[in-house]
Design an enzyme around this catalytic site. Structure first.
Site, PDB file in Angstrom:
ATOM      1  N   CYS A 134      -2.423   5.295   2.423  1.00  0.00           N
ATOM      2  CA  CYS A 134      -1.770   4.020   2.124  1.00  0.00           C
ATOM      3  C   CYS A 134      -2.781   2.909   1.898  1.00  0.00           C
ATOM      4  O   CYS A 134      -2.593   2.039   1.044  1.00  0.00           O
ATOM      5  CB  CYS A 134      -0.796   3.648   3.227  1.00  0.00           C
ATOM      6  SG  CYS A 134      -1.547   3.450   4.862  1.00  0.00           S
ATOM      7  N   HIS A 289       0.180   0.606   8.568  1.00  0.00           N
ATOM      8  CA  HIS A 289       0.519   1.006   7.203  1.00  0.00           C
ATOM      9  C   HIS A 289       0.101  -0.105   6.244  1.00  0.00           C
ATOM     10  O   HIS A 289       0.093  -1.278   6.611  1.00  0.00           O
ATOM     11  CB  HIS A 289       2.027   1.254   7.108  1.00  0.00           C
ATOM     12  CG  HIS A 289       2.485   1.881   5.837  1.00  0.00           C
ATOM     13  ND1 HIS A 289       1.847   2.949   5.254  1.00  0.00           N
ATOM     14  CD2 HIS A 289       3.549   1.584   5.021  1.00  0.00           C
ATOM     15  CE1 HIS A 289       2.491   3.301   4.146  1.00  0.00           C
ATOM     16  NE2 HIS A 289       3.519   2.480   3.982  1.00  0.00           N
ATOM     17  N   ASN A 310       6.534  -0.035  -1.457  1.00  0.00           N
ATOM     18  CA  ASN A 310       5.971   1.051  -0.654  1.00  0.00           C
ATOM     19  C   ASN A 310       5.540   2.182  -1.591  1.00  0.00           C
ATOM     20  O   ASN A 310       5.811   2.134  -2.795  1.00  0.00           O
ATOM     21  CB  ASN A 310       7.011   1.539   0.361  1.00  0.00           C
ATOM     22  CG  ASN A 310       6.398   2.256   1.542  1.00  0.00           C
ATOM     23  OD1 ASN A 310       5.203   2.527   1.571  1.00  0.00           O
ATOM     24  ND2 ASN A 310       7.211   2.585   2.532  1.00  0.00           N
TER      25      ASN A 310
END
EC number: 3.4.22.-
Length: 362
Positions: A134, A289, A310
Site C-alpha cells: 500500500c 495503511h 483504496n
C-alpha cells in the site's frame, strides 16, 4: 550496534548503517507485535458481529457489508494488506513540512477526478493483491496523477519498480514500507512506467503470483518489452515533503497540486466499509495503511469528510473508494500526509546503451 555504526559512518558507509538501524527497528517492532497479538492474528475476522454492530449503531454515520475477500480471512491475512511500517525518525531528516497560504479560498467540496477530468489515472482503482505494498501504491498513484496535472500527460508509473528496487531504503517491500521514503526515492532514483514494469501479468494475477501471500519481486532493472529501455522509462520527482497536519493545508495541497498519499490506522471494522463517512466504531487496531486522498466534502448529515481511493479492487467499499471523517484526525489520517512534485526530467533521453550494460554498471 552504536559503535559499529560510528565506525561505518567514519568510513562513509552511511546507507549501510541506516539499513542496519532500520532493520533492527523493524525486527523489534515485529517481535513485539507477534508476542502481543499472536492469538489475535490467528483468529478469524468477525464479519457477522462487526457488520451487525456498525449497522445497528444510529451514530455510526456509515454502513458496513459482508466482503467476499475477507469471508474466510484471518486477522493475519488481513494484516498483510496493511503495509505502512512505523517510520523511523531518520526517514524525516531533512524532509520539509509544507504549509499553505491561509488566505487561499477553498471550495466546500472538491473531487480531483472532475477537477482534472483529462487525467484518467486519478479515477483508477487498482488491486495490491496479497502484498503489503500500500505504501508504494499510494505514492506511485499520486505521482502519476501529478505528472498529468502539471505536464498534461497521462502516464501510469510502476508500483512494481518502486516495490522491487527501492530495497531497504523504503522498508521491506511486500512486508511493508515507509511512504515518505518512496517520495524521496522518486527524487533521487526515479520510477519507470507501468508498461515497462507491470504489477499485473496477463492472466490477471498479481505479480509474482496468486499465492495467499508472496515475497517481494526482484529488481530486474529491465523493461518487459524489448522495445523499451529501463533507464529511458524513468520519471522523477523534484521534491519530497510532509504536509502540515491541518485540514486547510491538506486541502490546499490537493487543490493546488493534486492527490496526496496518506497513512492511517486501520481497525477491523474498516474491512467491511461500504458507504457513508467512516469513523472507527468497533474492532482491534490491525495496522497502518496508505491510500490516495483525492478530495473532500460534507455529507447530507453535515459530516465533513475526506474522499480517498483504496487499492483493494472495486468490489471493496464504495466502488473502491471511501470517505472518512475530516477535521478530527480520524485514525491519524491528518498526521500522515506526504507528497512531492514531479520533475520535467520525467524521461531521460539520449540513452543508447543496452539495459544489460546499464544493470551491470548500476
Amino acid at each position: 550496534m552504536a559503535d559499529n555504526c560510528i565506525r561505518l559512518l567514519h568510513s562513509a558507509s552511511v546507507f549501510f548503517c541506516l539499513g542496519l538501524l532500520i532493520s533492527s527497528f523493524n525486527l523489534l517492532q515485529g517481535i513485539a507485535a507477534e508476542n502481543l497479538s499472536k492469538q489475535k492474528l490467528t483468529s478469524w475476522i468477525l464479519q457477522n458481529e462487526i457488520v451487525k454492530e456498525v449497522n445497528e449503531n444510529p451514530n455510526a454515520g456509515w454502513k458496513a457489508s459482508f466482503n467476499d475477500r475477507f469471508a474466510n480471512a484471518t486477522v493475519a491475512e488481513f494484516k498483510r494488506l496493511l503495509g505502512v511500517k512505523p517510520t523511523p525518525k531518520t526517514e524525516f531528516l531533512g524532509v520539509p513540512i509544507v504549509s499553505h497560504d491561509i488566505s487561499l479560498k477553498l471550495p466546500k467540496e472538491f473531487d480531483a477526478r472532475t477537477a482534472w477530468s483529462q487525467c484518467t489515472s486519478i479515477g483508477r482503482i487498482l488491486d495490491q493483491g496479497h502484498c503489503g505494498s500500500c505504501w508504494a501504491f499510494g505514492a506511485v498513484e499520486s505521482l502519476s496523477d501529478r505528472f498529468c496535472i502539471k505536464y498534461n500527460m497521462n502516464v501510469s508509473l510502476s508500483v512494481n519498480d518502486l516495490l522491487a528496487c527501492c530495497g531497504f531504503l523504503c522498508g521491506q517491500g511486500c512486508n511493508g514500507g515507509y511512504p515518505i521514503a518512496a517520495w524521496r526515492y522518486f527524487k533521487h532514483h526515479g520510477v519507470v512506467t507501468e508498461e515497462c514494469d507491470p504489477y499485473f501479468d496477463n492472466t490477471g494475477c498479481s505479480h509474482p503470483g496468486c499465492e495467499p501471500a508472496y515475497p517481494t519481486p526482484k529488481c530486474a532493472r529491465k523493461c518487459v518489452s524489448g522495445n523499451q529501455l529501463w533507464r529511458e522509462s524513468k520519471h522523477y520527482g523534484v521534491s519530497a515533503y510532509k504536509v502540515r497536519s491541518h485540514p486547510d493545508d491538506i486541502m490546499a495541497e490537493v487543490y493546488k497540486n493534486g492527490p496526496v498519499e496518506v497513512a492511517f490506522t486501520v481497525y477491523e471494522d474498516f474491512a467491511h466499509y461500504k458507504s457513508g463517512v467512516y469513523k472507527h466504531i468497533t474492532g482491534t487496531n490491525i495496522g497502518g495503511h496508505a491510500v490516495k486522498l483525492i478530495g473532500w466534502g460534507t455529507s447530507d448529515d453535515g459530516e465533513d469528510y475526506w474522499l480517498l481511493a483504496n487499492q483493494w479492487n472495486r468490489s471493496w467499499g464504495d466502488d473502491g473508494y471511501f470517505k472518512i471523517r475530516r477535521g478530527t484526525n480520524e485514525c491519524g489520517i491528518e498526521h500522515g500526509v506526504v507528497a512531492g512534485l514531479p520533475s520535467d526530467r520525467n524521461v531521460v533521453k539520449g540513452i543508447t546503451t543496452s539495459d544489460d550494460l546499464l544493470v551491470s554498471s548500476f
